[in-house]
Design a protein around this motif. Sequence first.
Motif, PDB file in Angstrom:
ATOM      1  N   PRO A 254     -28.679  14.098  55.386  1.00 11.64           N
ATOM      2  CA  PRO A 254     -26.933  13.514  54.696  1.00 11.64           C
ATOM      3  C   PRO A 254     -26.711  13.975  53.292  1.00 11.64           C
ATOM      4  O   PRO A 254     -25.712  14.489  53.097  1.00 11.64           O
ATOM      5  CB  PRO A 254     -27.363  12.016  55.157  1.00 11.64           C
ATOM      6  CG  PRO A 254     -28.271  11.934  56.699  1.00 11.64           C
ATOM      7  CD  PRO A 254     -29.123  12.572  56.374  1.00 11.64           C
ATOM      8  N   ALA A 454     -24.058  10.969  59.548  1.00  9.92           N
ATOM      9  CA  ALA A 454     -24.397  11.544  58.224  1.00  9.92           C
ATOM     10  C   ALA A 454     -23.182  10.951  57.104  1.00  9.92           C
ATOM     11  O   ALA A 454     -24.033  10.667  55.846  1.00  9.92           O
ATOM     12  CB  ALA A 454     -24.451  13.139  58.600  1.00  9.92           C
ATOM     13  N   THR A 455     -21.918  10.713  57.544  1.00 10.30           N
ATOM     14  CA  THR A 455     -20.882  10.073  56.619  1.00 10.30           C
ATOM     15  C   THR A 455     -21.561   8.926  56.670  1.00 10.30           C
ATOM     16  O   THR A 455     -21.149   8.206  55.392  1.00 10.30           O
ATOM     17  CB  THR A 455     -19.595  10.351  57.575  1.00 10.30           C
ATOM     18  OG1 THR A 455     -19.668  12.024  57.639  1.00 10.30           O
ATOM     19  CG2 THR A 455     -18.433  10.421  56.427  1.00 10.30           C
ATOM     20  N   ASN A 458     -24.298   7.965  54.602  1.00  8.22           N
ATOM     21  CA  ASN A 458     -23.693   8.924  52.651  1.00  8.22           C
ATOM     22  C   ASN A 458     -22.337   7.428  51.926  1.00  8.22           C
ATOM     23  O   ASN A 458     -22.222   7.856  51.278  1.00  8.22           O
ATOM     24  CB  ASN A 458     -23.394   9.933  52.796  1.00  8.22           C
ATOM     25  CG  ASN A 458     -24.395  10.653  52.804  1.00  8.22           C
ATOM     26  OD1 ASN A 458     -25.277  10.620  52.445  1.00  8.22           O
ATOM     27  ND2 ASN A 458     -23.917  12.242  53.098  1.00  8.22           N
ATOM     28  N   TYR A 462     -19.212  14.109  52.891  1.00  9.84           N
ATOM     29  CA  TYR A 462     -20.262  14.827  53.560  1.00  9.84           C
ATOM     30  C   TYR A 462     -20.461  15.578  53.165  1.00  9.84           C
ATOM     31  O   TYR A 462     -19.340  15.925  52.601  1.00  9.84           O
ATOM     32  CB  TYR A 462     -20.240  14.446  54.926  1.00  9.84           C
ATOM     33  CG  TYR A 462     -19.010  15.120  55.420  1.00  9.84           C
ATOM     34  CD1 TYR A 462     -18.439  17.030  55.992  1.00  9.84           C
ATOM     35  CD2 TYR A 462     -17.642  14.662  55.744  1.00  9.84           C
ATOM     36  CE1 TYR A 462     -17.146  17.143  56.250  1.00  9.84           C
ATOM     37  CE2 TYR A 462     -16.280  15.585  56.322  1.00  9.84           C
ATOM     38  CZ  TYR A 462     -16.156  15.996  56.500  1.00  9.84           C
ATOM     39  OH  TYR A 462     -15.148  17.313  56.410  1.00  9.84           O
ATOM     40  N   PHE A 548     -28.942   7.077  61.918  1.00  6.94           N
ATOM     41  CA  PHE A 548     -29.977   8.213  60.771  1.00  6.94           C
ATOM     42  C   PHE A 548     -31.058   7.175  60.328  1.00  6.94           C
ATOM     43  O   PHE A 548     -31.412   5.721  60.896  1.00  6.94           O
ATOM     44  CB  PHE A 548     -28.592   7.935  59.698  1.00  6.94           C
ATOM     45  CG  PHE A 548     -28.081   6.693  59.339  1.00  6.94           C
ATOM     46  CD1 PHE A 548     -28.903   5.973  57.834  1.00  6.94           C
ATOM     47  CD2 PHE A 548     -26.901   6.109  59.616  1.00  6.94           C
ATOM     48  CE1 PHE A 548     -28.182   4.428  57.878  1.00  6.94           C
ATOM     49  CE2 PHE A 548     -26.860   5.128  59.199  1.00  6.94           C
ATOM     50  CZ  PHE A 548     -26.779   4.987  58.421  1.00  6.94           C
ATOM     51  N   ALA A 557     -29.995  12.189  60.208  1.00  5.58           N
ATOM     52  CA  ALA A 557     -28.563  11.720  60.981  1.00  5.58           C
ATOM     53  C   ALA A 557     -28.927  12.539  62.156  1.00  5.58           C
ATOM     54  O   ALA A 557     -29.233  13.553  61.969  1.00  5.58           O
ATOM     55  CB  ALA A 557     -27.381  11.323  60.006  1.00  5.58           C
TER      56      ALA A 557
END
Length: 650
Positions: A254, A454-455, A458, A462, A548, A557
């Motif tokens: 990520p 991944a977004t 975070n 991303y 994740f 992720a």
Amino acid sequence: MRKVLLPSLIIIATSLLVMRIFYLQIVDDTLKLKSENNAIKKKYEYPERGYMYDRKGKLLVANQASYDIMVIPREVKKTDTLEFCQLLKITKEDFIKKIEKAKVYSPRLPSVFLSQLNKSEFAAFQEKIRKYEGFYFQKRSLRDYEVDFGANIFGFITQVNEKLVAKNPYYNSGDLIGRQGVEESYEDLLRGVKGVKYIQKDKYNREIGSYKDGKYDTIAVQGEDINLTIDAEIQKYGEELMINKRGGIVAIEPSTGEILALVTAPSYDPGILVGRQRSKNYTELYRDSIAKPLYDRGLLAEYPPGSPFKILTGLVALQEGVIDANTTVFCNRGFSYARGRFMGCHCHGGALQLHRGIFESCNSYFATAYMKTINKYSKPAQAVDIWSKHMKSFGLGQFMGYDLPTGKKGNVPDSKTYKRIYPNGGWRSTTIVSNSIGQGEVLMTPIQLANMMATIANEGHYYTPHIIKKIEGHKIDEKFTTKHVTTIDKKHFKPIISGLFDVYNLGTARSLRVEGIDICGKTGTAENFAKIGGVRVKMEDHSIFVAFAPKDNPKIAIAVMVENGGYGATIAGPIASLMIEKYLRQKITRVDLEKRILATSLQSRYAKLGGLSEAVKLQLRISDSLLKKKTTIPTVKVKTDTTKSNKQAI
């Protein structure tokens, strides 16, 4: 003045022309290399292609020597065809066909007669090459794969076609070029620079030495070595877990957008596309329309995302202010809405808030949140365009810009979509509510699902996923280090992440926990239909899982899609947990999950779609130890879909 002007211009132009001719003919004689082409022979020295390493420096792809037999048709004299063919193990018909093909290309220029001889084949023929005028050897560099996995990542090298030779002056007939994967994306760097030697010939066409003492000769420059973002261990492990299954796994770091694993199943050993059997093997893979081993499902396959999409439904509803973390929805294990249709739900029931709605994956909750989002605006078209804009800020419904040569956009519907579907209008939130649970018109690829997680990890941004980590002496493209921020405020991610964390503690994935690792995840089950004998048949659902870990400071992720795998926690979920533990700990403690997944075969389900092709039977890399563990999957009843109801997207 006018009388002087014209003669002056003529004198000046003539002087410039004479000076240019003098320069070209006396000072710079490089054009003689072209004008004296019949007396000068070019010999190319081909460089080694750049090596490929994984993120930890493990060698993945190297090179091996190979030899092509080249032919200049007009120089071919009396040849003992029978002996020639016996040496190379070809038929006389093949010999004639290859000579005729070379003549069509050019009687004067060299072209490949037979490519990719190995050392032993070369040695046998080298002793007698002097007997066959018009033939000579060209040494080249072929790939030597140090691993038997990752074929979809690496791609392969093949001979250029005549169209490309005509278009790109760098390539000559018989040259090799990267196709698919990293080989194609980074061809300009990996191929290096060819060296050239100019050889002077006499009137009898005999070589008499280097032209001008090698003044114009150049040396070959080896291709650039590259480090990929791939972790070789989890790439290999992912492919093992997907044996006897179809689908894709994508894992991303990520904090950087680096692709840690890109698995497609079924796959094949990249080594089978090297050597004289490569064409035959490639043809078998290409013609396999059943399992499609050349089709990268991680990048190309578009699926309804199912319940993982509820994460985005909740985030948009929070951003639009139509719900908050305490908004309560009553679920009676079924959510009725307009036009007599029915959205089923599963076992929980009762009053739910956002947190429980996530970890128990309540269809009713997210259908309500979605309709509130659409109904916030007076015009459904305006509302769905706003919703669509939110979705696209996560990289959905568009090409993502990663550094691999293939991909699909997926689909995020907007008002134009529904104008096409309902040209007479009349659609509203209840008409398109299936979007809320990742069905309807929504389609995503596995890499988009992984990037979505991944977004989330975070909390709202991303980096474009990419496969290249380092190229010595070159900077990585800035687009891979540019932060993309979504339209969702950061504060809305925390309650969503809390719910995803309890999917593993209280919800649909509690049986998949890994002691000591805080995993946030979401199960998914997506409807799946196939046409069999012209009839639309309801098949076993696709199994989906996204996750994740760790919850704080996430390192990985992942998205797992298993075609016809059924409930998300049955196959895709265990694979995700195993991949996460393998990456974070380099070992497996959930041996029970590992044994079950390695022993699971879905081939009986795929047989309903047309059986197993001979290519797949040949190319699937199943070790004896895994075969011994394999269990038989009971035959699944196939039902014809007779309703338009929405299935639970758990």
